[in-house]
Design an enzyme around this catalytic site. Structure first.
Site, PDB file in Angstrom:
ATOM      1  N   SER A   8     -32.554 -23.712  -5.119  1.00 48.47           N
ATOM      2  CA  SER A   8     -33.084 -25.051  -4.832  1.00 48.47           C
ATOM      3  C   SER A   8     -34.566 -24.959  -4.489  1.00 48.47           C
ATOM      4  O   SER A   8     -34.954 -24.364  -3.480  1.00 48.47           O
ATOM      5  CB  SER A   8     -32.331 -25.678  -3.656  1.00 48.47           C
ATOM      6  OG  SER A   8     -33.008 -26.856  -3.269  1.00 48.47           O
ATOM      7  N   HIS A  33     -32.451 -25.942  -9.347  1.00 43.91           N
ATOM      8  CA  HIS A  33     -31.887 -27.098  -8.647  1.00 43.91           C
ATOM      9  C   HIS A  33     -33.036 -27.894  -8.027  1.00 43.91           C
ATOM     10  O   HIS A  33     -33.860 -27.351  -7.286  1.00 43.91           O
ATOM     11  CB  HIS A  33     -30.906 -26.642  -7.565  1.00 43.91           C
ATOM     12  CG  HIS A  33     -30.179 -27.762  -6.883  1.00 43.91           C
ATOM     13  ND1 HIS A  33     -29.068 -28.376  -7.424  1.00 43.91           N
ATOM     14  CD2 HIS A  33     -30.417 -28.393  -5.720  1.00 43.91           C
ATOM     15  CE1 HIS A  33     -28.642 -29.330  -6.612  1.00 43.91           C
ATOM     16  NE2 HIS A  33     -29.453 -29.367  -5.563  1.00 43.91           N
ATOM     17  N   ASP A  35     -34.107 -31.254  -5.872  1.00 42.24           N
ATOM     18  CA  ASP A  35     -33.626 -32.269  -4.929  1.00 42.24           C
ATOM     19  C   ASP A  35     -34.605 -33.422  -4.828  1.00 42.24           C
ATOM     20  O   ASP A  35     -35.725 -33.261  -4.334  1.00 42.24           O
ATOM     21  CB  ASP A  35     -33.446 -31.643  -3.538  1.00 42.24           C
ATOM     22  CG  ASP A  35     -32.292 -30.661  -3.510  1.00 42.24           C
ATOM     23  OD1 ASP A  35     -31.171 -31.077  -3.829  1.00 42.24           O
ATOM     24  OD2 ASP A  35     -32.524 -29.482  -3.175  1.00 42.24           O
ATOM     25  N   MET A  37     -35.255 -36.911  -3.030  1.00 45.80           N
ATOM     26  CA  MET A  37     -34.830 -37.701  -1.859  1.00 45.80           C
ATOM     27  C   MET A  37     -35.770 -38.879  -1.665  1.00 45.80           C
ATOM     28  O   MET A  37     -36.990 -38.726  -1.774  1.00 45.80           O
ATOM     29  CB  MET A  37     -34.879 -36.836  -0.602  1.00 45.80           C
ATOM     30  CG  MET A  37     -34.089 -35.559  -0.697  1.00 45.80           C
ATOM     31  SD  MET A  37     -34.316 -34.593   0.807  1.00 45.80           S
ATOM     32  CE  MET A  37     -33.355 -33.146   0.420  1.00 45.80           C
ATOM     33  N   HIS A  66     -30.640 -33.293  -8.667  1.00 49.84           N
ATOM     34  CA  HIS A  66     -29.733 -33.873  -7.665  1.00 49.84           C
ATOM     35  C   HIS A  66     -30.437 -35.063  -7.023  1.00 49.84           C
ATOM     36  O   HIS A  66     -31.372 -34.886  -6.249  1.00 49.84           O
ATOM     37  CB  HIS A  66     -29.411 -32.771  -6.634  1.00 49.84           C
ATOM     38  CG  HIS A  66     -28.573 -33.220  -5.482  1.00 49.84           C
ATOM     39  ND1 HIS A  66     -28.452 -32.463  -4.328  1.00 49.84           N
ATOM     40  CD2 HIS A  66     -27.818 -34.329  -5.281  1.00 49.84           C
ATOM     41  CE1 HIS A  66     -27.655 -33.092  -3.486  1.00 49.84           C
ATOM     42  NE2 HIS A  66     -27.270 -34.225  -4.023  1.00 49.84           N
ATOM     43  N   MET A  68     -30.732 -37.868  -4.482  1.00 52.84           N
ATOM     44  CA  MET A  68     -30.283 -38.419  -3.193  1.00 52.84           C
ATOM     45  C   MET A  68     -31.073 -39.697  -2.970  1.00 52.84           C
ATOM     46  O   MET A  68     -31.950 -39.774  -2.105  1.00 52.84           O
ATOM     47  CB  MET A  68     -30.523 -37.389  -2.078  1.00 52.84           C
ATOM     48  CG  MET A  68     -29.504 -36.259  -2.104  1.00 52.84           C
ATOM     49  SD  MET A  68     -30.073 -34.770  -1.266  1.00 52.84           S
ATOM     50  CE  MET A  68     -30.974 -34.015  -2.612  1.00 52.84           C
ATOM     51  N   MET A 137     -21.138 -31.418  -1.335  1.00 55.15           N
ATOM     52  CA  MET A 137     -22.154 -31.131  -0.323  1.00 55.15           C
ATOM     53  C   MET A 137     -21.492 -30.385   0.835  1.00 55.15           C
ATOM     54  O   MET A 137     -20.530 -30.870   1.433  1.00 55.15           O
ATOM     55  CB  MET A 137     -22.783 -32.433   0.197  1.00 55.15           C
ATOM     56  CG  MET A 137     -23.623 -33.194  -0.811  1.00 55.15           C
ATOM     57  SD  MET A 137     -24.915 -32.213  -1.594  1.00 55.15           S
ATOM     58  CE  MET A 137     -25.847 -31.630  -0.172  1.00 55.15           C
ATOM     59  N   PHE A 143     -31.780 -32.232   4.071  1.00 56.94           N
ATOM     60  CA  PHE A 143     -32.614 -31.131   4.545  1.00 56.94           C
ATOM     61  C   PHE A 143     -32.061 -29.790   4.077  1.00 56.94           C
ATOM     62  O   PHE A 143     -30.842 -29.621   3.976  1.00 56.94           O
ATOM     63  CB  PHE A 143     -32.679 -31.130   6.078  1.00 56.94           C
ATOM     64  CG  PHE A 143     -33.199 -32.417   6.653  1.00 56.94           C
ATOM     65  CD1 PHE A 143     -34.569 -32.639   6.791  1.00 56.94           C
ATOM     66  CD2 PHE A 143     -32.320 -33.440   7.002  1.00 56.94           C
ATOM     67  CE1 PHE A 143     -35.054 -33.844   7.284  1.00 56.94           C
ATOM     68  CE2 PHE A 143     -32.794 -34.651   7.496  1.00 56.94           C
ATOM     69  CZ  PHE A 143     -34.169 -34.861   7.635  1.00 56.94           C
ATOM     70  N   ASP A 175     -23.387 -27.145  -2.629  1.00 57.50           N
ATOM     71  CA  ASP A 175     -24.789 -27.333  -2.252  1.00 57.50           C
ATOM     72  C   ASP A 175     -24.935 -27.471  -0.739  1.00 57.50           C
ATOM     73  O   ASP A 175     -24.477 -28.456  -0.157  1.00 57.50           O
ATOM     74  CB  ASP A 175     -25.322 -28.587  -2.957  1.00 57.50           C
ATOM     75  CG  ASP A 175     -26.821 -28.768  -2.771  1.00 57.50           C
ATOM     76  OD1 ASP A 175     -27.462 -27.874  -2.186  1.00 57.50           O
ATOM     77  OD2 ASP A 175     -27.331 -29.814  -3.214  1.00 57.50           O
ATOM     78  N   GLY A 176     -25.592 -26.474  -0.143  1.00 64.00           N
ATOM     79  CA  GLY A 176     -25.904 -26.545   1.282  1.00 64.00           C
ATOM     80  C   GLY A 176     -25.385 -25.350   2.056  1.00 64.00           C
ATOM     81  O   GLY A 176     -24.186 -25.096   2.087  1.00 64.00           O
ATOM     82  N   GLY A 177     -26.296 -24.586   2.618  1.00 71.11           N
ATOM     83  CA  GLY A 177     -25.904 -23.473   3.481  1.00 71.11           C
ATOM     84  C   GLY A 177     -25.219 -22.328   2.758  1.00 71.11           C
ATOM     85  O   GLY A 177     -24.523 -21.519   3.382  1.00 71.11           O
ATOM     86  N   GLY A 197     -30.941 -22.550  -1.381  1.00 75.72           N
ATOM     87  CA  GLY A 197     -32.352 -22.816  -1.106  1.00 75.72           C
ATOM     88  C   GLY A 197     -32.941 -21.777  -0.185  1.00 75.72           C
ATOM     89  O   GLY A 197     -33.543 -20.786  -0.624  1.00 75.72           O
TER      90      GLY A 197
END
Ligand code: DX5
Ligand code: ZN
Length: 217
Positions: A8, A33, A35, A37, A66, A68, A137, A143, A175-177, A197
């Site tokens: 990301s 990826h 993002d 936002m 992606h 958002m 997610m 974030f 996606d995330g962490g 990311g």
């Protein structure tokens, strides 16, 4: 098929975007990826079309975009023109999701739907066969650098069961962490694409971090 890795760019160094794009080009990563936002759907603003255009100049791998943002239908043609390969919208942001998905496909992109952590996967049953990708997610969107939500494993398992039961070919993206600590279990549950990311861009050796994730999958 081997798990896809999608770094990301939200975690990239925006002052050295060309360098970071080249790193991804030269790595074992599969997708970029991206993002987007809007500060309305999520409490943060990332970057918009001019930056995506700049990324597109340097990126030599498919762009996994992606969104958002609220009311994403307004920009489907724009992201197609910016060469998005995958366009993912949020379930929670689309009142007429079926129509939105058809529009993404009419614009010759792969269609994805992202679900916030609180949104049950069962809601996608009626249109799963139309979806190229579901993005689960594993943090609340907005974030980078947040901690992985452990309940995600159960959602991956459930979604995979739905996909198999329907004979669909939908890919599951997380996606995330995502890190090398949770990647193996995510893949075992059925994940096809891992977005990462901070784990990649904050690593001392980002290419090696990507290679390690790729080897896990
Ligand atoms: C969060 C974004 C993610 C983010 C992931 O809203 O959708 O793609 O960049 O970042 P990490 O891997 O740091 O959680
Ligand atoms: Zn994302």
């Amino acid at each position: 098929m081997a798990t896809r890795i999608a770094p990301s760019l939200l975690a990239a160094d925006f002052g050295n975007l060309e360098r970071d794009c080249k790193m991804v080009n030269d790595s074992q990563a599969d997708w970029f990826h991206i993002d987007i936002m809007d500060g309305v759907f999520v409490p943060n603003i990332s970057f918009g079309m001019p930056v995506l255009k700049a990324i597109g100049v340097h990126a030599k791998k498919p762009l996994d975009v992606h969104l958002m943002i609220v009311d994403p239908d307004r920009y489907i043609a724009t992201f197609a023109a910016l060469n998005a390969r995958v366009l993912t919208v949020h379930y929670e942001a689309c009142i007429h999701l079926h129509r939105t998905i058809q529009s993404i496909k009419q614009h010759k992109m792969l269609a994805g739907v992202a679900l916030n952590p609180h949104t049950p996967v069962a809601l996608l049953a009626p249109l799963l066969k139309d979806l190229d990708l579901v993005c689960l997610m594993s943090v609340n969107p907005g974030f980078g650098g947040q901690s992985f939500i452990e309940e995600t494993y159960q959602k991956v398992t459930e979604l995979k069961e739905m996909i198999v039961a329907q004979g669909a070919s939908t890919q599951i993206e997380i996606d995330g962490g995502v890190t090398d600590q949770n990647a193996a279990q995510l893949v075992a549950c059925g994940a096809d694409v891992l977005v990462a990311g901070s784990h990649v861009f904050k690593a001392t050796n980002p290419k090696a971090a990507i290679a390690k994730l790729k080897a896990i999958g």
